[in-house]
Write an enzyme that holds these catalytic residues in place. Sequence first.
Site, short mmCIF file in Angstrom:
data_model
loop_
_atom_site.label_atom_id
_atom_site.label_comp_id
_atom_site.label_asym_id
_atom_site.label_seq_id
_atom_site.Cartn_x
_atom_site.Cartn_y
_atom_site.Cartn_z
N HIS A 1 -1.44 -1.15 0.50
CA HIS A 1 -1.89 0.19 0.85
C HIS A 1 -2.50 0.94 -0.34
O HIS A 1 -3.60 1.50 -0.25
CB HIS A 1 -0.73 1.03 1.39
CG HIS A 1 -0.04 0.42 2.57
ND1 HIS A 1 -0.69 -0.35 3.50
CD2 HIS A 1 1.25 0.48 2.99
CE1 HIS A 1 0.16 -0.73 4.43
NE2 HIS A 1 1.34 -0.24 4.14
N ASP A 13 -4.27 -3.65 7.52
CA ASP A 13 -3.56 -2.73 6.63
C ASP A 13 -3.60 -1.38 7.34
O ASP A 13 -4.63 -0.71 7.34
CB ASP A 13 -4.24 -2.64 5.26
CG ASP A 13 -3.45 -1.79 4.27
OD1 ASP A 13 -2.71 -0.89 4.73
OD2 ASP A 13 -3.57 -2.02 3.05
N HIS A 14 -2.49 -0.99 7.95
CA HIS A 14 -2.55 0.17 8.85
C HIS A 14 -2.90 1.47 8.13
O HIS A 14 -3.36 2.42 8.75
CB HIS A 14 -1.22 0.32 9.62
CG HIS A 14 -0.08 0.83 8.80
ND1 HIS A 14 0.80 0.00 8.14
CD2 HIS A 14 0.33 2.10 8.53
CE1 HIS A 14 1.70 0.72 7.52
NE2 HIS A 14 1.45 1.99 7.73
#
Length: 517
Positions: free
Chosen positions: A269, A206-207
């Site tokens: 996110h 999950d950047h």
Amino acid sequence: MTTVGQQDKTEQEAKNPLVEGLERLPVHPTNLVIFGATGDLSKRKLLPALYNLAHEGALPERFNLIGVSRSDMPHGDFRGMAKEAIEKFSRRKPDPKVLEELLNEAKYIPGSFDDDSVYTTLTDTLEEFDEAAGHPFNRIFYLSTAPMFFPVIVGALGRHKLEDTKDDNEVRVVIEKPFGTNLEEAQDLNEQVLDVLDESQAYRIDHYLGKETVQNMLAFRFANGLFEPIWNRNFIDNVQITAAEDIGIGSRAGYYDSAGALRDLVQNHMLQLLTLLCMEPPVTFSADDVRDEKVKVLHAVIKPTPETVDRFAVPAQYGPGVDAGEDVGGYLQEDDVPEDSTTETFAALRLEVDNWRWAGVPIYLRTGKRLARKVTEIAVTLKPVPHLAFQEDGSVGVKPNQIILTMQPNEGVTITLGAKIPGSRMRIRPVNMEFLYGTAFLSESPEAYERLIMDAMRGDATLFTRNDEVEAQWHICDPIVKNWEAQSGPIAQYESGSQGPEEADELLEEGSHWRAI
């Protein structure tokens, strides 16, 4: 590569000693395999991130890159494509020597992801690198592909024993989002992945968790005695988590119309941001201790039911409006969007973490396309003071204190305080105390993918989601997804360039309002 990185670090420390701590950590020699190496994510994020790590001397001394994709091209053409992508998208101007050293041994394997001959060639290539070095390298397999290929690739890695460790090397598989489009799919995918891999080998990325400000939430909360005593229901009135964009979907209609705002940002996110904000202090900051606390938060969130979804969540879709002074069309006018689409481009949720620390505190989430500006932030609003002695002197500007953590565009932390306006009267208005990363550290924050790729190489899974985290996130969002998909008729609209739909106001408690975007 090492010389350039060490020189940059020395120059940074000479300018500002606060950058101390950005040291290079030792990493085992690594072979990195990118599936989908010619795709958009690889070109825009992964390859530039690798270059920036090389420029800073952060990559292991022995490092090899292998690209796997369906496009047919020789090794040299792949290196040329990678070079062009790095020159176009890197956050720093590429150094030709570093670029050459990074790419001169890069290999490329063309073929379909379900073709066993691809994995035979991949096995041979990896063994050639190991033999040339005289010892086995760690292996990182990065799945930068469409989600439908995740189980296909993992299954093939298992059939060809590419997930097996040899001697002291380790094997890890990085899996991009989305991890399923509903709870059932996520559970099935987890089962297929864990049939081949140990959980310790699966790195679900999950950047957002690679962003400096997101990570700094842990330091902000647990390294400062100033904030943790008030981080509870006794002092906090409400929390707003916002991820707004000022652009439309662009050319992403094929993906976006089947996903929508809830799947695209909220399920992953934004719920991750919520866990970091609300988690209890972990015993240690090891990967499993941190993720244990995050999962507890997700389990404590009151789950919507089919009967209560309308009280928990509001979907909407952007219509025509004005963006940067120009008239723009609505979502239904975008290329390749069906004219009767009811896909949400805006989602707002009201959640509550029903535990000792947070019970009764509303936590509002909202995300949307074509809003007034691009911003990602968490705003924690404290309860007002119990008695305002300044009321008679015209203190109309007094507002509850807020702590605002901004992830973009300007990373930092802002605290709003009440201060006296100069003059003979005791009049109060809000003022800001600000901490900005760029100003404090005189250095550019690394891209999120740089941190996450480096963590995968080190074997640090703290910023990656565990299987039970993914499923807990879907337990919250799945009832909302099913409810929205079952609804017929038009979806609420909001004007492009606006603050979002009026319907989202219905989620707020009386007297509350959304922060201006």
